[in-house]
Design a protein around this motif. Structure first.
Motif, mmCIF file in Angstrom:
data_model
loop_
_atom_site.group_PDB
_atom_site.id
_atom_site.type_symbol
_atom_site.label_atom_id
_atom_site.label_comp_id
_atom_site.label_asym_id
_atom_site.label_seq_id
_atom_site.Cartn_x
_atom_site.Cartn_y
_atom_site.Cartn_z
ATOM 1 N N GLN A 1 17.741 47.437 13.880
ATOM 2 C CA GLN A 1 18.495 47.187 15.105
ATOM 3 C C GLN A 1 19.937 47.664 14.945
ATOM 4 N N GLY B 1 20.304 51.334 15.203
ATOM 5 C CA GLY B 1 19.905 51.921 16.478
ATOM 6 C C GLY B 1 18.519 52.517 16.475
ATOM 7 N N TRP B 2 17.642 52.017 15.599
ATOM 8 C CA TRP B 2 16.277 52.540 15.530
ATOM 9 C C TRP B 2 15.385 51.923 16.594
ATOM 10 N N LEU B 3 15.766 50.768 17.116
ATOM 11 C CA LEU B 3 14.931 50.043 18.068
ATOM 12 C C LEU B 3 15.699 49.774 19.352
ATOM 13 N N VAL B 4 14.983 49.717 20.464
ATOM 14 C CA VAL B 4 15.604 49.271 21.707
ATOM 15 C C VAL B 4 15.916 47.791 21.562
ATOM 16 N N LEU C 1 10.602 52.340 19.649
ATOM 17 C CA LEU C 1 11.506 53.076 18.773
ATOM 18 C C LEU C 1 12.389 53.978 19.624
ATOM 19 N N THR C 2 13.647 54.090 19.240
ATOM 20 C CA THR C 2 14.538 55.040 19.895
ATOM 21 C C THR C 2 14.306 56.424 19.280
ATOM 22 N N VAL C 3 14.981 57.433 19.824
ATOM 23 C CA VAL C 3 14.907 58.774 19.228
ATOM 24 C C VAL C 3 15.392 58.714 17.782
ATOM 25 N N CYS C 4 16.468 57.963 17.577
ATOM 26 C CA CYS C 4 17.001 57.785 16.219
ATOM 27 C C CYS C 4 15.974 57.108 15.324
ATOM 28 N N GLY C 5 15.259 56.139 15.879
ATOM 29 C CA GLY C 5 14.260 55.432 15.097
ATOM 30 C C GLY C 5 13.095 56.324 14.705
ATOM 31 N N ARG C 6 12.641 57.153 15.638
ATOM 32 C CA ARG C 6 11.543 58.075 15.327
ATOM 33 C C ARG C 6 11.970 59.066 14.251
#
Length: 231
Positions: free
Chosen positions: A139, A142-145, A151-156
């Motif tokens: 979190q 910034g990997w998760l909403v 997953l966010t783009v950063c998380g993927r």
């Protein structure tokens, strides 16, 4: 009155199906059995009767209700019969109900062993203090909403950099915030949580003992988790 876009026949069928699921779970002993099966293993009727603190004959009736409600499935192996959750969707439903229920009572002091609280499996993903710390780090990075539902783009990108492959055709949720029963905070569930657990084990960062929920974080695992998630 609830309005739905379903046809009257389909709407009635949905209502009956929902009522059947609710009825199958409407007993404390059956709920205990479902919670026990959240460790992802297959259990015998004898083991589940002990968990629910009921006689074997009584447990048999409860298990029949759960099978008929399609919440669990029965596997036969030799002379033995084993029961397990019917699928990921059932596990996610139990998780959500546990989270909803905890919000209605005063959380008791946990009596779980420290090893169980530190790291364990929750169906097919990691739970415990370590898992909560990983979720918090994701979190913060910034990997998760915000609600942990995707997953966010950063998380993927972060998962790819770790070498974790996500199944793009998975029928279950990509990820979800699963309430940790010992920490009363969230850890990562869903497809992402399952993929993370497999990755940690394949890398030798954790070790699992067959038949037990507790998970041991290895020396290399401690270093890796500190590097990637500041655990």
């Amino acid at each position: 009155m609830l309005k739905t876009s379903l046809s009257p026949d389909n709407s009635a069928a949905l209502e009956r199906a929902m009522a059947a699921v609710a009825a199958a779970m409407a007993d404390p002993s059956r709920v205990k059995m479902l919670c026990a099966l959240m460790d992802g293993r297959a259990w015998t009727a004898t083991e589940l009767s002990a968990v629910a603190d009921v006689a074997p004959s009584t447990a048999s009736g409860h298990l029949t209700r759960l099978v008929e409600g399609t919440l669990i499935s029965c596997l036969s192996q030799g002379r033995h019969r084993y029961y397990r959750l019917a699928g990921h969707d059932v596990a996610e439903m139990v998780e959500q109900m546990m989270g909803l229920s905890w919000g209605r009572i005063t959380p008791p002091e946990t009596t779980a062993p420290e090893s169980m609280r530190h790291a364990r499996t929750c169906y097919d993903h990691l739970a415990g203090t370590v898992a909560v710390q990983i979720y918090d780090a994701m979190q913060a990075q910034g990997w998760l909403v915000a609600d942990g539902s995707a997953l966010t783009v950063c998380g993927r990108e972060g998962f790819l950099q770790l070498g974790i492959a996500m199944n793009s055709r998975a029928r279950r949720k990509a990820c979800c915030a699963c309430l940790d029963w010992s920490e009363r905070r969230f850890h990562l569930g869903g497809e992402a949580g399952a993929a993370l657990l497999v990755h940690l084990e394949n890398k030798g960062w954790i070790q699992r003992e067959v038949g037990f929920r507790e998970v041991t974080v290895t020396a290399s695992g401690k270093a890796a988790l500190h590097k990637h998630f500041h655990c």
